[in-house]
Design a protein around this motif. Structure first.
Motif, mmCIF file in Angstrom:
data_model
loop_
_atom_site.group_PDB
_atom_site.id
_atom_site.type_symbol
_atom_site.label_atom_id
_atom_site.label_comp_id
_atom_site.label_asym_id
_atom_site.label_seq_id
_atom_site.Cartn_x
_atom_site.Cartn_y
_atom_site.Cartn_z
ATOM 1 N N TYR A 30 7.723 31.288 24.438
ATOM 2 C CA TYR A 30 8.990 32.016 24.362
ATOM 3 C C TYR A 30 10.215 31.129 24.613
ATOM 4 C CZ TYR A 30 12.817 35.163 25.279
ATOM 5 O OH TYR A 30 14.047 35.761 25.257
ATOM 6 N N ALA A 34 13.376 30.958 22.131
ATOM 7 C CA ALA A 34 14.731 31.299 22.568
ATOM 8 C C ALA A 34 15.720 30.172 22.262
ATOM 9 C CB ALA A 34 14.740 31.634 24.056
ATOM 10 N N GLU A 58 17.271 39.509 23.243
ATOM 11 C CA GLU A 58 16.205 38.754 23.904
ATOM 12 C C GLU A 58 15.346 39.709 24.727
ATOM 13 O OE1 GLU A 58 17.896 35.495 26.066
ATOM 14 O OE2 GLU A 58 18.899 34.716 24.284
ATOM 15 N N LEU A 65 12.021 38.045 20.443
ATOM 16 C CA LEU A 65 13.436 38.102 20.054
ATOM 17 C C LEU A 65 13.535 39.156 18.963
ATOM 18 C CD1 LEU A 65 14.024 34.267 19.629
ATOM 19 C CD2 LEU A 65 14.753 35.668 21.568
#
Length: 108
Positions: A30, A34, A58, A65
């Motif tokens: 993740y 991001a 988020e 996402l």
């Protein structure tokens, strides 16, 4: 590494809005998602799509996402003359986005 190697997508469309959720296979990926899957990079990758506005949400607890692309469907699914430019096609295209840290193409 391509996005499709570390994440999958779920999509939806309603009217003239497409939604693409990018979900990491491994929650440990993740942070990379991001950093690398930004609104600017998504719009750059989907450059042929006329998007009026784009918002990224988020969801770190889910390792995901969510992108909401307003105006992405050429007037709406039932009004568009485009061949299958709907959520599923856009999501499949996004899986070819590079998420390598050293790849500067399309940075913004």
């Amino acid at each position: 590494m391509l996005l499709g190697e570390c994440a999958h997508v779920r999509t939806g469309d309603k009217g003239d809005i497409a939604q693409i959720s990018v979900i990491a296979f491994d929650p440990g990926e993740y942070p990379r998602l991001a950093r690398r899957v930004t609104v600017a990079r998504v719009l750059g990758h989907l450059a042929g799509v006329q998007v009026r506005s784009a918002t990224r949400y988020e969801l770190p607890g889910l390792g995901a996402l969510n992108f909401v692309l307003e105006g992405a469907l050429s007037g709406g699914v039932t009004r568009s003359l485009a061949l299958d430019a709907h959520g599923k096609s856009l999501g499949a295209q996004l899986l070819d986005l590079s998420v390598d840290e050293d790849d500067q193409a399309g940075e913004a």
